[in-house]
Design an enzyme around this catalytic site. Structure first.
Site, mmCIF file in Angstrom:
data_model
loop_
_atom_site.group_PDB
_atom_site.id
_atom_site.type_symbol
_atom_site.label_atom_id
_atom_site.label_comp_id
_atom_site.label_asym_id
_atom_site.label_seq_id
_atom_site.Cartn_x
_atom_site.Cartn_y
_atom_site.Cartn_z
ATOM 1 N N ASN A 91 0.801 -1.226 0.000
ATOM 2 C CA ASN A 91 0.000 0.000 0.000
ATOM 3 C C ASN A 91 0.827 1.267 0.000
ATOM 4 O OD1 ASN A 91 -1.527 -2.140 2.071
ATOM 5 N ND2 ASN A 91 -2.702 -1.451 0.303
ATOM 6 N N ILE A 142 0.919 6.795 -0.627
ATOM 7 C CA ILE A 142 0.232 5.886 0.277
ATOM 8 C C ILE A 142 -1.209 5.671 -0.172
ATOM 9 C CG2 ILE A 142 -0.513 5.538 2.673
ATOM 10 C CD1 ILE A 142 1.770 7.688 3.339
ATOM 11 N N CYS A 143 -1.645 4.419 -0.148
ATOM 12 C CA CYS A 143 -3.043 4.087 -0.417
ATOM 13 C C CYS A 143 -3.677 3.726 0.927
ATOM 14 C CB CYS A 143 -3.139 2.915 -1.395
ATOM 15 S SG CYS A 143 -4.841 2.481 -1.790
ATOM 16 N N LEU A 144 -4.393 4.680 1.503
ATOM 17 C CA LEU A 144 -5.057 4.483 2.794
ATOM 18 C C LEU A 144 -6.323 5.321 2.790
ATOM 19 C CD1 LEU A 144 -4.942 3.265 5.667
ATOM 20 C CD2 LEU A 144 -3.700 5.316 6.368
ATOM 21 N N LYS A 188 -7.863 9.749 2.159
ATOM 22 C CA LYS A 188 -8.624 10.097 0.962
ATOM 23 C C LYS A 188 -10.073 10.350 1.335
ATOM 24 C CE LYS A 188 -5.451 7.642 -1.984
ATOM 25 N NZ LYS A 188 -4.914 6.358 -2.113
#
Length: 194
Positions: A80, A88-90, A94
């Site tokens: 992630n 960052i994918c969180l 978002k």
């Protein structure tokens, strides 16, 4: 604006306190509340244990109604987190952000993400593929990256080891600093200068 600055100052005070959470944040430049530097200690029992990970934090003008922009500046091998850019994918950074959340809770969420990757919603497809196909190889690679990029450098020990090869302290320190504490590169430079 003054209320947002007051909140940010309180949040920073909470992030500077020494506690057992393993996360901290501070100003990058004194007086600039919009740019912060965060640190996250690698969670115990994970392939990130022992590492200290640096996070760049930018606070938008409409904070806390919009999430902070965060990216790792320390290279991390994680599904992630982009291995190239630190993006960052969180979800809470978002569309799941709430004004009730804080900089500290965001950093704690990143630390929790390091414990529990979400390979089905990756930021880095190559890492996610390895995580799902060969967990042992993933963990070995993540540990290697932690050792290489996130372990605090023991500068005095490095200087001593280079000096034991017959070089003076000042030359050893300069060569090590020039080569980002890579002992082999520093010694090669020093040997080339003989």
């Amino acid at each position: 604006m003054a209320a947002a600055n007051g909140r940010l100052m309180k949040e920073l005070a909470a992030c500077r306190e020494e506690d057992t959470s393993g996360v901290q944040a501070k100003l990058v430049t004194e007086g600039d509340l919009r740019h912060l530097h965060g640190t996250i200690k690698g969670p115990v029992g994970t392939c990130y244990e022992g590492g200290v990970f640096q996070v760049d934090i930018k606070i938008p003008k409409d904070y806390p109604f919009s999430p902070p922009k965060m990216a790792f500046t320390t290279k991390v091998w994680h599904p992630n987190i982009s291995s190239q850019t630190g993006a960052i994918c969180l979800d809470i950074l978002k569309d799941q952000w709430s004004p009730a959340l804080t900089i500290k809770t965001a950093l704690l969420s990143l630390q929790a993400l390091m414990c529990s990757p979400e390979p089905s919603d990756p930021q880095d497809a190559e890492v996610a593929k390895m995580y799902m196909a060969d967990r042992a190889k993933f963990e070995k690679t993540a540990k290697f990256w932690t050792e290489t990029y996130a372990k605090p450098k023991d500068e005095e020990a490095a200087i001593t080891r280079v000096c034991e090869m017959g070089f003076d302290r000042d030359s050893a320190r300069k060569a090590l600093e020039k080569h980002d504490w890579d002992e082999s590169a520093a010694v090669n430079e020093l040997l080339g200068g003989l």
